[in-house]
Design a protein around this motif. Structure first.
Motif, short mmCIF file in Angstrom:
data_model
loop_
_atom_site.label_atom_id
_atom_site.label_comp_id
_atom_site.label_asym_id
_atom_site.label_seq_id
_atom_site.Cartn_x
_atom_site.Cartn_y
_atom_site.Cartn_z
N PHE A 1 59.81 35.51 45.32
CA PHE A 1 59.03 36.60 44.53
C PHE A 1 58.51 37.42 45.93
O PHE A 1 57.81 36.94 46.84
N THR B 1 56.34 40.76 46.78
CA THR B 1 55.44 41.48 46.26
C THR B 1 54.83 42.61 47.28
O THR B 1 54.50 42.12 48.51
N ARG C 1 53.70 45.55 43.02
CA ARG C 1 55.10 45.34 42.35
C ARG C 1 55.72 44.34 42.87
O ARG C 1 55.82 43.80 44.28
N THR C 2 56.71 43.55 42.07
CA THR C 2 57.27 42.14 42.46
C THR C 2 58.64 42.55 42.00
O THR C 2 58.89 42.74 41.03
N PHE C 3 59.51 42.06 43.13
CA PHE C 3 61.02 41.88 42.50
C PHE C 3 61.25 40.03 43.01
O PHE C 3 60.64 39.86 44.21
N LEU D 1 61.87 35.58 33.94
CA LEU D 1 62.21 36.85 34.34
C LEU D 1 62.41 38.11 33.36
O LEU D 1 61.74 39.17 33.40
N ASP E 1 58.49 38.65 32.11
CA ASP E 1 57.75 39.18 33.18
C ASP E 1 58.22 40.55 33.54
O ASP E 1 57.68 41.46 34.19
N HIS F 1 60.16 41.43 35.87
CA HIS F 1 60.46 41.82 37.23
C HIS F 1 62.03 42.27 37.57
O HIS F 1 62.79 41.79 37.04
N GLN F 2 62.09 43.29 38.43
CA GLN F 2 63.36 43.56 38.90
C GLN F 2 63.94 42.22 39.81
O GLN F 2 63.16 41.52 40.48
N HIS G 1 67.81 44.01 36.11
CA HIS G 1 66.86 43.07 34.96
C HIS G 1 67.42 42.37 34.02
O HIS G 1 68.66 42.40 33.68
#
Length: 331
Positions: free
Chosen positions: A243, A245, A249-251, A292, A295, A297-298, A311
């Motif tokens: 993860f 961050t 922002r998190t991908f 995923l 949440d 997240h990308q 995504h």
């Protein structure tokens, strides 16, 4: 005024085109086929970080039913055909991430490389292109401060050293799950599928020169500021996703959580023949895909279509892959 019909105009145009191709007249615009592709890299900003996705080339698996087995495998031809994909051949990508945090330059996985001679081309001649594409992106191997490996399979660590066993990234530490290091350097595990022998020999050769500079990652802990390891066992005993961050922002760099954007998302409990523990891998995949999707997240997926950014969305009994636009971030 003279009236000219549409049919007459078309006839005149055809006659002119035919005249330009009369025998003896050279085709002035003729050019040879190039048979080459431009360097493959894609760069974007993520909070304070700069991320560059670099291709190690495509990885052909051949007939999909030989690699994707178990629950739902009978639906493989229909699933691929419905997505306009070849039902007789599965081709994966290899999307390597370079993350510039402003303090460190971090490489996630390395691609196939050339360290193992003919075995380095076990999936064909299209792999092993990381270094040339990295240099085209303006990144030199000696600039890498840390290599973070999602796991110790050939297409993720075999470019740590060159054919002579010398470190390709001379200034880098290597961060990896300790369980994977132990498993893939143990000759006692050379049993079962034919690939186990080469995979273990390759891991031993590529990891040994970095033994004095290894960092063992731990579940739920930061490897470096902004990069957190999350243990996702099954594909290998120590498979780990990361993860990433910055500025809230998190991908998620998912490594080999799922190898195919259709087969293993539509049917998350399907099994993959290169998994160390296929049933555990399917359970882990299903649980993480749910997270995923929840949440939002990308995701950067190592093996999904280039550049692997998108995504995961719930759809029907499984999930769908939604690729991200690659032109949305202005540097």
């Amino acid at each position: 005024m003279t009236h000219v019909s549409r049919r007459g105009l078309l006839g005149a145009a055809a006659a002119t085109a035919a005249a330009s191709l009369l025998p003896g007249l050279p085709a002035m615009a003729a050019a040879p086929f190039r048979n080459e592709l431009p360097p493959a890299w894609h760069r974007f900003r993520w909070g304070e970080f700069e991320a560059t996705v670099i291709s190690d080339g495509s990885l052909p698996l051949g007939k999909p039913q030989e690699s994707f087995v178990g629950p739902g495998a009978d639906r493989i031809p229909a699933m691929l055909t419905n997505e306009f994909l070849d039902p007789a051949a599965a081709t994966l990508e290899q999307n390597v991430l370079v993350l510039n945090t402003g303090r460190q330059l971090i490489l996630f996985d390395t691609g196939m490389g050339e360290s193992m001679g003919a075995d380095s081309k076990m999936f064909g001649p299209t792999t092993g292109r990381l270094l040339q594409n990295m240099r085209a992106a303006g990144i030199q191997p000696e600039q890498i401060d840390m290599v973070i490996a999602t796991h110790a399979h050939c297409d993720h660590i075999w470019a740590l050293v060159d054919a002579n066993g010398q470190r390709v990234f001379p200034n880098a530490q290597v961060a990896i799950n300790e369980a994977d290091v132990k498993f893939w350097t143990d000759d006692g595990n050379k049993k079962g599928p034919a690939f186990m022998g080469p995979f273990i020999e390759g891991a031993k050769k590529n990891l040994a020169p970095y033994r004095d500079r290894m960092v063992m990652v731990r579940d739920g802990q930061e490897v470096v500021p902004g990069v957190t390891a999350v243990f996702t066992p099954g594909h290998t005993v120590g498979h780990t996703v990361y993860f990433i961050t910055s500025q809230g922002r998190t991908f998620v760099n998912t490594g080999d959580l799922a190898h195919h954007q259709v087969l293993l998302l539509r049917q998350p409990m399907m099994e993959f023949s290169f998994d160390t523990d296929p049933k555990l891998s399917a359970q882990t995949r299903s649980r993480m895909l749910d997270r995923l999707a929840t949440d939002k997240h990308q995701v950067l997926s190592y093996h999904f279509p280039w550049p692997g950014l998108g995504h995961v969305r719930r759809e029907g009994e499984g999930y769908a892959w939604v690729p991200s636009p690659t032109n949305v971030t202005v540097l």
